[in-house]
Structures are given as C-alpha cells and as structure tokens.
Design a protein around this motif. Sequence first.
Motif, PDB file in Angstrom:
ATOM      1  N   ASN A   1       0.908  -1.245   0.035  1.00  0.00           N
ATOM      2  CA  ASN A   1       0.006   0.126  -0.036  1.00  0.00           C
ATOM      3  C   ASN A   1       0.693   1.328   0.084  1.00  0.00           C
ATOM      4  OD1 ASN A   1      -2.259  -1.667   0.249  1.00  0.00           O
ATOM      5  ND2 ASN A   1      -2.353  -1.525   2.302  1.00  0.00           N
ATOM      6  N   GLY A   2       0.520   1.922  -0.816  1.00  0.00           N
ATOM      7  CA  GLY A   2       1.144   3.633  -0.930  1.00  0.00           C
ATOM      8  C   GLY A   2       2.364   3.600  -1.594  1.00  0.00           C
ATOM      9  N   HIS A   3       2.996   2.367  -2.167  1.00  0.00           N
ATOM     10  CA  HIS A   3       4.032   2.576  -2.952  1.00  0.00           C
ATOM     11  C   HIS A   3       3.791   2.227  -4.301  1.00  0.00           C
ATOM     12  CE1 HIS A   3       6.895   2.754   0.512  1.00  0.00           C
ATOM     13  NE2 HIS A   3       6.156   2.309   1.170  1.00  0.00           N
ATOM     14  N   PHE A   4       2.615   1.766  -4.848  1.00  0.00           N
ATOM     15  CA  PHE A   4       2.415   1.451  -5.966  1.00  0.00           C
ATOM     16  C   PHE A   4       1.106   2.131  -6.666  1.00  0.00           C
ATOM     17  CE2 PHE A   4       4.899  -1.633  -4.280  1.00  0.00           C
ATOM     18  CZ  PHE A   4       5.883  -2.113  -5.034  1.00  0.00           C
ATOM     19  N   ARG A   5       1.294   2.562  -7.952  1.00  0.00           N
ATOM     20  CA  ARG A   5       0.361   3.591  -8.502  1.00  0.00           C
ATOM     21  C   ARG A   5      -0.132   2.769  -9.746  1.00  0.00           C
ATOM     22  NH1 ARG A   5       0.156   5.511  -4.393  1.00  0.00           N
ATOM     23  NH2 ARG A   5       1.259   7.370  -3.818  1.00  0.00           N
ATOM     24  N   LYS A   6      -1.703   2.719  -9.931  1.00  0.00           N
ATOM     25  CA  LYS A   6      -1.936   2.267 -11.273  1.00  0.00           C
ATOM     26  C   LYS A   6      -2.141   3.358 -12.147  1.00  0.00           C
ATOM     27  CE  LYS A   6      -5.902  -0.488 -13.434  1.00  0.00           C
ATOM     28  NZ  LYS A   6      -6.282   0.633 -14.321  1.00  0.00           N
ATOM     29  N   ALA A   7      -1.117   3.696 -12.706  1.00  0.00           N
ATOM     30  CA  ALA A   7      -0.894   4.727 -13.874  1.00  0.00           C
ATOM     31  C   ALA A   7      -0.012   4.569 -14.898  1.00  0.00           C
ATOM     32  CB  ALA A   7      -0.642   5.800 -13.245  1.00  0.00           C
ATOM     33  N   ASP A   8      -0.044   5.290 -15.838  1.00  0.00           N
ATOM     34  CA  ASP A   8       1.021   5.210 -16.824  1.00  0.00           C
ATOM     35  C   ASP A   8       2.177   6.015 -16.333  1.00  0.00           C
ATOM     36  OD1 ASP A   8       2.589   5.719 -18.957  1.00  0.00           O
ATOM     37  OD2 ASP A   8       1.029   6.438 -20.482  1.00  0.00           O
ATOM     38  N   PHE A   9       3.287   5.571 -16.186  1.00  0.00           N
ATOM     39  CA  PHE A   9       4.708   5.950 -15.557  1.00  0.00           C
ATOM     40  C   PHE A   9       4.929   7.256 -16.420  1.00  0.00           C
ATOM     41  CE2 PHE A   9       9.301   6.571 -16.076  1.00  0.00           C
ATOM     42  CZ  PHE A   9       9.609   6.924 -14.856  1.00  0.00           C
ATOM     43  N   LEU A  10       4.572   7.541 -17.664  1.00  0.00           N
ATOM     44  CA  LEU A  10       4.885   8.641 -18.371  1.00  0.00           C
ATOM     45  C   LEU A  10       4.132   9.864 -18.096  1.00  0.00           C
ATOM     46  CD1 LEU A  10       5.465   7.335 -21.892  1.00  0.00           C
ATOM     47  CD2 LEU A  10       7.253   7.763 -20.250  1.00  0.00           C
ATOM     48  N   THR A  11       2.918   9.622 -17.182  1.00  0.00           N
ATOM     49  CA  THR A  11       2.328  10.705 -16.810  1.00  0.00           C
ATOM     50  C   THR A  11       2.575  11.069 -15.347  1.00  0.00           C
ATOM     51  OG1 THR A  11       0.497   9.004 -15.813  1.00  0.00           O
ATOM     52  CG2 THR A  11       0.403  10.122 -18.328  1.00  0.00           C
ATOM     53  N   LEU A  12       3.617  10.346 -14.471  1.00  0.00           N
ATOM     54  CA  LEU A  12       3.589  10.551 -13.310  1.00  0.00           C
ATOM     55  C   LEU A  12       4.901  11.507 -12.994  1.00  0.00           C
ATOM     56  CD1 LEU A  12       3.311   6.975 -11.881  1.00  0.00           C
ATOM     57  CD2 LEU A  12       1.456   8.811 -11.965  1.00  0.00           C
ATOM     58  N   THR A  13       4.960  11.931 -11.888  1.00  0.00           N
ATOM     59  CA  THR A  13       6.384  12.617 -11.179  1.00  0.00           C
ATOM     60  C   THR A  13       6.864  12.186 -10.077  1.00  0.00           C
ATOM     61  OG1 THR A  13       4.991  14.270  -9.799  1.00  0.00           O
ATOM     62  CG2 THR A  13       5.027  14.923 -12.359  1.00  0.00           C
ATOM     63  N   LEU A  14       7.843  12.521  -9.569  1.00  0.00           N
ATOM     64  CA  LEU A  14       8.197  12.005  -8.079  1.00  0.00           C
ATOM     65  C   LEU A  14       7.152  12.306  -7.128  1.00  0.00           C
ATOM     66  CD1 LEU A  14      10.335  10.563  -6.661  1.00  0.00           C
ATOM     67  CD2 LEU A  14      11.528  12.901  -6.196  1.00  0.00           C
ATOM     68  N   SER A  15       6.348  13.219  -7.200  1.00  0.00           N
ATOM     69  CA  SER A  15       5.433  13.599  -6.047  1.00  0.00           C
ATOM     70  C   SER A  15       4.183  12.464  -6.182  1.00  0.00           C
ATOM     71  CB  SER A  15       4.888  14.922  -6.294  1.00  0.00           C
ATOM     72  OG  SER A  15       4.215  15.173  -7.369  1.00  0.00           O
ATOM     73  N   SER A  16       4.117  11.899  -7.266  1.00  0.00           N
ATOM     74  CA  SER A  16       3.311  10.527  -7.381  1.00  0.00           C
ATOM     75  C   SER A  16       3.559   9.468  -6.301  1.00  0.00           C
ATOM     76  CB  SER A  16       3.193  10.126  -8.738  1.00  0.00           C
ATOM     77  OG  SER A  16       2.743  11.064  -9.683  1.00  0.00           O
ATOM     78  N   PHE A  17       4.859   9.656  -5.919  1.00  0.00           N
ATOM     79  CA  PHE A  17       5.223   8.647  -5.020  1.00  0.00           C
ATOM     80  C   PHE A  17       5.395   9.507  -3.733  1.00  0.00           C
ATOM     81  CE2 PHE A  17       6.269   7.001  -9.111  1.00  0.00           C
ATOM     82  CZ  PHE A  17       5.707   5.830  -8.954  1.00  0.00           C
ATOM     83  N   PRO A  18       4.333   9.568  -2.925  1.00  0.00           N
ATOM     84  CA  PRO A  18       4.743  10.620  -1.545  1.00  0.00           C
ATOM     85  C   PRO A  18       5.507   9.858  -0.380  1.00  0.00           C
ATOM     86  CG  PRO A  18       2.362   9.967  -1.861  1.00  0.00           C
ATOM     87  CD  PRO A  18       3.097   9.593  -3.033  1.00  0.00           C
ATOM     88  N   LEU A  19       5.677   8.602  -0.645  1.00  0.00           N
ATOM     89  CA  LEU A  19       6.470   7.870   0.590  1.00  0.00           C
ATOM     90  C   LEU A  19       7.919   7.808   0.350  1.00  0.00           C
ATOM     91  CD1 LEU A  19       3.857   4.739   1.226  1.00  0.00           C
ATOM     92  CD2 LEU A  19       4.081   6.945   2.549  1.00  0.00           C
ATOM     93  N   VAL A  20       8.181   8.403  -1.012  1.00  0.00           N
ATOM     94  CA  VAL A  20       9.593   8.379  -1.125  1.00  0.00           C
ATOM     95  C   VAL A  20      10.127   9.878  -1.485  1.00  0.00           C
ATOM     96  CG1 VAL A  20      11.221   7.930  -3.031  1.00  0.00           C
ATOM     97  CG2 VAL A  20       9.493   6.324  -2.588  1.00  0.00           C
ATOM     98  N   GLU A  21      10.834  10.244  -0.356  1.00  0.00           N
ATOM     99  CA  GLU A  21      11.036  11.696   0.021  1.00  0.00           C
ATOM    100  C   GLU A  21      12.052  12.281  -1.071  1.00  0.00           C
ATOM    101  OE1 GLU A  21      11.510  12.465   4.033  1.00  0.00           O
ATOM    102  OE2 GLU A  21       9.823  11.708   4.517  1.00  0.00           O
ATOM    103  N   ASN A  22      13.031  11.462  -1.103  1.00  0.00           N
ATOM    104  CA  ASN A  22      14.461  11.938  -1.634  1.00  0.00           C
ATOM    105  C   ASN A  22      14.630  11.187  -3.123  1.00  0.00           C
ATOM    106  OD1 ASN A  22      15.048  13.683   0.309  1.00  0.00           O
ATOM    107  ND2 ASN A  22      15.835  11.822   1.596  1.00  0.00           N
ATOM    108  N   GLY A  23      13.525  10.696  -3.851  1.00  0.00           N
ATOM    109  CA  GLY A  23      13.765   9.862  -5.118  1.00  0.00           C
ATOM    110  C   GLY A  23      14.137   8.635  -5.026  1.00  0.00           C
TER     111      GLY A  23
END
Length: 134
Positions: free
Chosen positions: A92-114
Amino acid sequence: MSTMTRNISDKKQYGVFYTPKRVADILCDWAIQSESDRVLEPSFGGCDFLGASLARFREIGVTDNIASEQISGCDIDENAFTFLREIIPNANGHFRKADFLTLTLSSFPLVENGFDVVVGNPPYVSHHNMAESQ
C-alpha cells in the motif's frame, strides 16, 4: 513467477514483452548495491523485477518487511496488481495504477528523496500509438 496472459493484439498495443526471470535476477543483483537503496519499477507487469529486487535485498541482509518499504512501482494493468499482492502483500502506498509517463516524483509521496535504482523492462510502444500527454 507467473506471467500475465494477454491476447496478441493487447500485447502489441501495450508493448508487452516479458523479461526472463534470470535476466531480472542478474540486473537487480547488479543494480541494488546498498541496504538503503530505493527502487522504482515503472512498469512492473508480471512482477519479475519486483521479486528479483526482494531477493537481492534478502541477499544483502534486508528483511522483506523493510525491503517492501523501499520498492515502488506503477503499471496500467489491473492484473499486475494481482501479481503484486502475491509478492508484496503490504504494498500500500508504494504502487500506482497509472502510466509512468504521466507521473512525477510527487506521485510517490512515501519516497522523499527520489530513487537510487530504476529497474525494469519498459513497454515497447511506437510513439505513433502514444497519446500526446505521454
């Protein structure tokens, strides 16, 4: 690891070509070098790279519980999430149902530093078949 089954036209449309498990193992062994590495799999599909990432973390002394917090990913196919739950039940929270090309780092809020590592086999889709937003 199980591999998703799709009909041939779906595979062509989505650019689905699976990486052999042994190749995923080799690449993850090479890429993941630190117990603290943050890993992104931008099109996890059949989850072979996720499984190989977990195996590599185990090899360098990281428990599955901690490793599962260090791995993130996305995919557009709901079937990929079925495989994901088999490998990382607490994803939970680490995986997104989305096209990677439409995402940004902020799409992964649990990852603060990339991310330290990006592993995977990207879809092979002709740019003619991609939406302008991609």
